[in-house]
Design an enzyme around this catalytic site. Structure first.
Site, PDB file in Angstrom:
ATOM      1  N   GLY A   1       0.866  -1.170   0.000  1.00  0.00           N
ATOM      2  CA  GLY A   1       0.000   0.000   0.000  1.00  0.00           C
ATOM      3  C   GLY A   1       0.907   1.225   0.000  1.00  0.00           C
ATOM      4  N   ALA A   2       0.701   2.113  -0.989  1.00  0.00           N
ATOM      5  CA  ALA A   2       1.676   3.185  -1.213  1.00  0.00           C
ATOM      6  C   ALA A   2       1.988   4.031   0.040  1.00  0.00           C
ATOM      7  CB  ALA A   2       1.204   4.066  -2.373  1.00  0.00           C
TER       8      ALA A   2
ATOM      9  N   ARG B   1       9.995  -1.119  -4.638  1.00  0.00           N
ATOM     10  CA  ARG B   1       8.679  -1.092  -5.309  1.00  0.00           C
ATOM     11  C   ARG B   1       8.638   0.180  -6.155  1.00  0.00           C
ATOM     12  NH1 ARG B   1       3.849  -3.639  -2.935  1.00  0.00           N
ATOM     13  NH2 ARG B   1       3.394  -3.890  -5.137  1.00  0.00           N
TER      14      ARG B   1
ATOM     15  N   ASP C   1      -1.405   4.446  -6.580  1.00  0.00           N
ATOM     16  CA  ASP C   1       0.029   4.340  -6.247  1.00  0.00           C
ATOM     17  C   ASP C   1       0.817   5.510  -6.796  1.00  0.00           C
ATOM     18  OD1 ASP C   1      -0.933   1.461  -5.894  1.00  0.00           O
ATOM     19  OD2 ASP C   1       1.076   1.524  -5.031  1.00  0.00           O
TER      20      ASP C   1
ATOM     21  N   LYS D   1      -3.680  -0.693  -8.464  1.00  0.00           N
ATOM     22  CA  LYS D   1      -3.624  -2.160  -8.530  1.00  0.00           C
ATOM     23  C   LYS D   1      -4.164  -2.697  -9.848  1.00  0.00           C
ATOM     24  CE  LYS D   1      -2.104  -4.395  -6.354  1.00  0.00           C
ATOM     25  NZ  LYS D   1      -0.716  -4.807  -6.739  1.00  0.00           N
TER      26      LYS D   1
END
Ligand code: MRU
Length: 351
Positions: A58-59, A94, A242, A253
């Site tokens: 989760g950003a 990420r 994100d 997502k």
């Protein structure tokens, strides 16, 4: 070191990650919902591994975790060059979630300002900055929840994807925060949650949170979203982000773009819900957003259970980009922004 049964807290409320006694407490999300295991992370390498394999995800939560990781880096070696190396190790874990790079840059800016300070004071001041990033996300989530809930009708029925709740942020969540706020106001009838292949953040994590919060919900297979919109009343699709480009193109997502196309066809508004730290001034459009591709094994053998023939290969992008024209509004802590987004989107706090 692990601890079962006691969840981390920040300012008296659940948090997926907190800094305590020179280490990070982190709820291992790869084990949810079966096991609630809290890890103790004491090095930058451990933090990088936790982000890469999605023990935290989760950003906004990744950004908060990286900020605390920089405190560990300073405690190990407060020299600017060492901290820059630590930031690079964390930055590559990420690539799509821009909150990660945003938090690291903010921590590095503070470190550079403290060039002549003694090392204990550097660690303390970096910890204060990391806690500030965490506290700002909590406040942003509350404001986002209120602004987003104002968009919904009474007895709202909404659809969401992935996990955008407390597990994914510092606070009550983004898209999930809107659902939670609408529920607190007594205005939510039902939330539908896509299971979210391949990592099943919807089925495993959002369902875990919805149950804890007592919010009525039903899970659905990702492929059922079209049938849902064709046959049931859905008032809004609420998704996280994100990275949001300056023109409003929104990376989120994998599967979000498909929901947006369906929502457009069925005239259901889709709202992207995120703090301003998710807006990337360096991305003019979605074409500039790097999309993380993950291991084919996540598709072929989810959670270690092989589904596909052993010779099969798979394409596994973790995110997709929804073009701005399919986004009815972008909800941030500063309110609801409408197209054209290159005019209406706020700049973000650059620390
Ligand atoms: O791969 P994940 O689980 O980190 O992806 C999470 C999402 O796509 C969320 O929607 C996004 O990070 C926003 S979380 C508030």
């Amino acid at each position: 070191m692990t601890d079962r049964g006691r969840l981390p807290q920040f300012d008296g409320v659940f948090a997926p990650v907190v800094y305590r006694d020179a280490a990070i407490d982190l709820l291992d999300q790869t084990l949810l919902p079966e096991e609630e295991t809290v890890l103790r992370l004491a090095t930058v390498d451990e933090v990088a591994e936790a982000i890469r394999v999605m023990r935290v995800r989760g950003a906004p939560a990744i950004g908060v975790t990286a900020a605390y990781g920089m405190v560990l880096a300073a405690a190990a070696d407060p020299a600017i060059e060492a901290m820059e190396r630590a930031a690079e190790a964390l930055r590559t874990t990420r690539p799509t979630a821009v909150n990660l790079a945003w938090a690291l840059d903010r921590m590095l800016r503070v470190r550079r300002r403290l060039d002549t300070d003694p090392s204990e004071s550097i660690v303390e001041q970096l910890l204060a900055e990391a806690r500030q990033i965490h506290a700002e996300d909590i406040a942003a989530n509350r404001a986002i929840g209120a602004a987003g809930a104002d968009l919904l009708p009474d007895d709202a029925v909404v659809l969401t994807i992935c996990n955008t709740g407390a597990l994914a942020t510092g606070g009550i969540g983004t898209a999930y925060g809107v659902i939670r706020t609408a529920h607190e106001r007594g205005r939510l009838q039902l939330a539908y949650a896509c299971e979210t292949r391949p990592r099943l953040q919807g089925a495993r994590l959002t369902a875990w949170e919805l149950l804890r919060d007592g919010i009525p919900f039903r899970l659905l297979a990702d492929g059922a979203a079209g049938a849902l919109m064709a046959t049931r009343r859905i008032d809004a699709v609420l998704v996280g982000a994100d990275r949001i480009a300056r023109n409003g193109d929104t990376a989120n997502k994998i599967g979000t773009y498909a929901l947006a196309v369906l929502a457009g066809h069925h005239r259901v508004p889709l709202y992207a819900v995120a703090p301003t730290s998710t807006i990337d001034p360096a991305s003019p459009t979605g074409a500039a957003i790097p999309i993380e591709e993950r291991n084919a094994g996540e598709i072929l053998a989810p959670r270690g259970v092989r589904l596909a023939p052993s010779a099969a290969d798979a394409w596994n992008p973790a995110f997709d980009v929804t073009p701005a024209e399919l986004v009815a509004g972008i909800v941030t802590e500063r309110g609801v922004h409408r197209p054209p987004y290159d005019v209406s989107l706020p700049g973000r706090d650059r620390g």
